[in-house]
Write a protein that holds these residues in place. Structure first.
Motif, PDB file in Angstrom:
ATOM      1  N   PHE A  19       0.833  -1.201   0.000  1.00 18.86           N
ATOM      2  CA  PHE A  19       0.000   0.000   0.000  1.00 18.86           C
ATOM      3  C   PHE A  19       0.872   1.257   0.000  1.00 18.86           C
ATOM      4  O   PHE A  19       0.640   2.194  -0.765  1.00 18.86           O
ATOM      5  CB  PHE A  19      -0.905  -0.023   1.242  1.00 18.86           C
ATOM      6  N   GLU A  37      -6.523   7.205   2.195  1.00 19.86           N
ATOM      7  CA  GLU A  37      -6.535   7.325   0.737  1.00 19.86           C
ATOM      8  C   GLU A  37      -5.140   7.000   0.219  1.00 19.86           C
ATOM      9  O   GLU A  37      -4.144   7.495   0.761  1.00 19.86           O
ATOM     10  CB  GLU A  37      -6.914   8.763   0.366  1.00 19.86           C
ATOM     11  N   CYS A  38      -5.079   6.173  -0.802  1.00 19.35           N
ATOM     12  CA  CYS A  38      -3.768   5.708  -1.284  1.00 19.35           C
ATOM     13  C   CYS A  38      -3.121   6.799  -2.135  1.00 19.35           C
ATOM     14  O   CYS A  38      -3.076   6.726  -3.362  1.00 19.35           O
ATOM     15  CB  CYS A  38      -3.907   4.408  -2.070  1.00 19.35           C
ATOM     16  N   ASP A  39      -2.621   7.813  -1.468  1.00 23.89           N
ATOM     17  CA  ASP A  39      -2.098   8.987  -2.143  1.00 23.89           C
ATOM     18  C   ASP A  39      -0.897   9.470  -1.330  1.00 23.89           C
ATOM     19  O   ASP A  39      -0.928   9.454  -0.098  1.00 23.89           O
ATOM     20  CB  ASP A  39      -3.209  10.055  -2.172  1.00 23.89           C
ATOM     21  N   GLN A  64       2.554   1.712  -3.291  1.00 24.23           N
ATOM     22  CA  GLN A  64       1.610   2.189  -4.301  1.00 24.23           C
ATOM     23  C   GLN A  64       1.353   3.689  -4.121  1.00 24.23           C
ATOM     24  O   GLN A  64       1.209   4.425  -5.094  1.00 24.23           O
ATOM     25  CB  GLN A  64       0.307   1.404  -4.179  1.00 24.23           C
ATOM     26  N   ALA A  65       1.290   4.113  -2.883  1.00 24.84           N
ATOM     27  CA  ALA A  65       1.064   5.541  -2.610  1.00 24.84           C
ATOM     28  C   ALA A  65       2.325   6.356  -2.887  1.00 24.84           C
ATOM     29  O   ALA A  65       2.271   7.579  -2.923  1.00 24.84           O
ATOM     30  CB  ALA A  65       0.632   5.732  -1.160  1.00 24.84           C
ATOM     31  N   VAL A 112      -1.012   9.833   2.802  1.00 20.90           N
ATOM     32  CA  VAL A 112      -0.295   8.839   3.619  1.00 20.90           C
ATOM     33  C   VAL A 112       0.878   9.491   4.356  1.00 20.90           C
ATOM     34  O   VAL A 112       1.115   9.226   5.535  1.00 20.90           O
ATOM     35  CB  VAL A 112       0.183   7.643   2.752  1.00 20.90           C
ATOM     36  N   LEU A 166      -4.065   1.515   6.095  1.00 24.48           N
ATOM     37  CA  LEU A 166      -4.794   0.860   5.001  1.00 24.48           C
ATOM     38  C   LEU A 166      -6.124   1.548   4.708  1.00 24.48           C
ATOM     39  O   LEU A 166      -6.639   1.457   3.592  1.00 24.48           O
ATOM     40  CB  LEU A 166      -5.021  -0.624   5.331  1.00 24.48           C
TER      41      LEU A 166
END
Lengths: 212, 395
Positions: free
Chosen positions: B200, B263-265, B203-204, B269, B260
């Motif tokens: 995660f 927001e995956c940003d 990815q962010a 994060v 988790l």
């Protein structure tokens, strides 16, 4: 930047300049509407979000507070990515911090170019103007010349402590960001005449320059 | 020591009274280790790591110098004065020290605080002048102020100087390259324990700069309660110089649900992780950091982290050598203790030895032990610390 019923813009803005000039204070004032003389030195990178209503649209500003010490430069580089605008801050009571402004601007321009090849909109902030004024800022005309020569879209005397000109400076920057965004959208279509926001037309946004 | 371990193990739910008893015993144990000839530094290390750390600043005054092998004779020397004019670091140090108000106890009179701030500047400039190879970084003042608030100026200077040429050496290079390298250990540790959180974060594209101030100030910059800061300093002073990065990983892992759900940003994060919760269960996290260090020692992560050798680890070996040389019988004692520890923690140490495929399960096993058998898990930590400096860290 999702297109729901209302249009939303998300802009990333960098706040850079020598250490201790008041970058963190300016962000706290702008986002949280308060001031403390006791902010600690920023180590690495901090981040704050400001939401604005702009012509019935929502503008989200990501403000990235970049540590002032030079040795962190290599580590904070990654946070410059995709920024649309910047504030470069100096302390009117410390001439050395003004002398560093051109260095910060050159560094910014070397790290960041917009899709259309232009530099990101940058506003110069002469902070701590409540603490007496250095000779540098007493001559508005020279400052305007300095801005034009160094590619700043505007400059403001600010005080995070007394809440002077922080909102005005941010609005000026947002306006230029939106203009350069429109410029880029248009430049994606070939053979289109694009409006110029170049430094040789420094007066384009006269409202950004405070009349002294 | 043995008694206190079995007491801790037999009553996992410890009331306040119980802790008071253990606290008293620990105070006595520390006094005993200090009065032994030669001073039992290994025992002091264990005390600094185990529950509650060194308990009081009074004890810290006596034990911290021992942990860093600084002779108390420095107290006899007058601190040398340092020129502030034409000092290349003065302006920057002054700016940072002026902004360190929050590091002083809220009730401290202004005059006293200002006096300490002057001492703070002097200590920093003195260490930098004596060691021209060291470069000041923002955050160094957060380390120094912690020592100054516990020790008096001369001891603080000596300890900070020792630390600067060992544990902190990497951060004081002309560039932050080695610091970046140490931060590179963070993601592999997280990956071993919770690959989902690791993926995660990857990815962010959040990077590791959120942990920079944690690492280079030993959390002094970000924790508001001074008691928590000194408790962590007890732990880090007794451990391998890479332990702060294991502790950073443990904090991220402790917040896995929050992460988790975020927001995956990158911005979101980064923001979440850089705001450190002030109510962390420090004792549990310290124990976990120790567990992770045993399971995934730096040598195992080195290849993933990067190819450069870490200066801190290599200098730490010399340092450890120096501190063991003052105690020629330390090897024998260590062996004896290791046997003891192995008996007490046979369950824990046998799972630790499993091949890496079983690692994630192992983590749970050791975590479980940490809660149920705090003392046994602690023995694992101690065992690790006994042999940690002997590890071939970067094969």
């Amino acid at each position: 930047m999702q297109n729901n019923h209302q249009k939303e813009h998300l802009y990333k803005i960098l706040v850079i300049g020598d250490l201790g000039v008041g970058k963190t204070s300016i962000i706290k004032r702008y986002v949280h509407h308060n001031f403390s003389p006791n902010y600690r030195a920023t180590i690495g990178v901090d981040f704050a979000l400001k939401v604005l209503n702009w012509d019935q649209e929502t503008v989200r500003l990501q403000l990235w507070d970049i540590a002032g010490q030079e040795r962190f430069g290599n580590m904070t580089r990654v946070y410059y990515r995709e920024a649309m605008g910047a504030f470069i801050v100096f302390d009117v009571t410390r001439p050395a911090s003004f002398e560093a402004v051109t260095k910060w601007k050159e560094d910014l321009d070397s790290k960041l170019t917009l899709a259309n090849g232009k530099h990101v909109a940058t506003v110069l902030l002469a902070n701590k103007c409540d603490q007496g004024r250095d000779v540098l800022t007493n001559n508005g005309i020279k400052m305007e010349q300095f801005c034009q020569e160094n590619g700043f879209v505007g400059w403001y005397e600010t005080s995070a402590k007394e809440n002077i000109n922080i909102d005005e400076a941010a609005n000026c920057l947002v306006k230029h960001i939106i203009a350069s965004e429109n410029d880029m959208l248009q430049s994606e279509v070939p053979d289109t005449i694009t409006p110029q926001l170049e430094k040789d037309k420094g007066g384009t946004c006269s409202s950004c320059f405070r009349s002294q | 020591m043995k008694k206190s371990r079995s007491a801790g193990a037999s009553s996992p739910v410890n009331g306040k009274e119980d802790w008071d008893t253990r606290r008293k015993r620990k105070t006595a144990d520390i006094a005993q280790a200090l009065s032994a000839t030669p001073v039992d530094v290994a025992a002091l290390r264990r005390m600094a790591i185990s529950e509650g750390g060194l308990l009081t600043d009074e004890i810290r005054c006596q034990v911290w110098p021992r942990l860093l092998n600084v002779p108390l004779s420095v107290l006899d020397q007058e601190p040398e004065t340092v020129e502030r004019e034409n000092n290349k670091d003065y302006n920057q140090v002054l700016l940072d020290v002026q902004r360190s108000l929050r590091r002083f106890p809220p009730g401290m009179p202004d005059e006293q605080r200002e006096g300490l701030q002057e001492e703070l500047i002097d200590i920093i400039l003195r260490v930098l002048k004596r060691n021209p190879q060291l470069h000041y970084y923002q955050g160094y003042h957060d380390i120094v102020v912690t020592f100054l608030l516990v020790l008096e100026e001369r001891l603080a200077t000596a300890l900070v100087e020792k630390l600067s040429t060992h544990h902190l050496r990497d951060f004081m290079d002309p560039t932050m390259d080695n610091t970046k390298h140490i931060l590179n250990y963070l993601m592999p540790i997280i990956d071993r324990v919770n690959p989902e959180v690791h993926d995660f974060m990857q990815q962010a594209e959040v990077g590791t700069v959120f942990a920079l101030s944690w690492l280079i100030t030993w959390f002094g910059h970000v924790l508001s309660d001074f008691r928590h800061v000194v408790r962590l300093y007890d732990f880090f002073l007794a451990c391998h110089p890479l332990m702060p990065i294991y502790f950073a990983a443990v904090i991220v892992l402790y917040r896995e649900e929050e992460v988790l759900e975020c927001e995956c940003d990158m911005a979101m994060v980064h923001h979440l992780l850089s705001q450190i919760p002030q109510d962390l269960p420090y004792e549990t996290l310290i124990s976990r950091a120790g567990d992770l260090f045993v399971q995934f020692p730096p040598s195992e992560l080195a290849r993933e982290a990067a190819s450069h050798e870490s200066m801190a680890s290599s200098t730490f070996k010399d340092f450890d050598l120096a501190s063991t040389q003052q105690r020629p019988d330390s090897v024998l004692r260590r062996r004896r203790r290791q046997k003891q520890a192995a008996l007490e923690s046979s369950a824990a140490s046998s799972v630790v030895a499993q091949p890496s495929a079983a690692r994630r399960f192992v983590r749970l096993a050791v975590m479980g032990l940490t809660v149920a058998l705090g003392a046994a898990a602690l023995a694992v930590v101690n065992t690790a610390l006994e042999w940690a400096p002997k590890l071939d860290l970067f094969p």
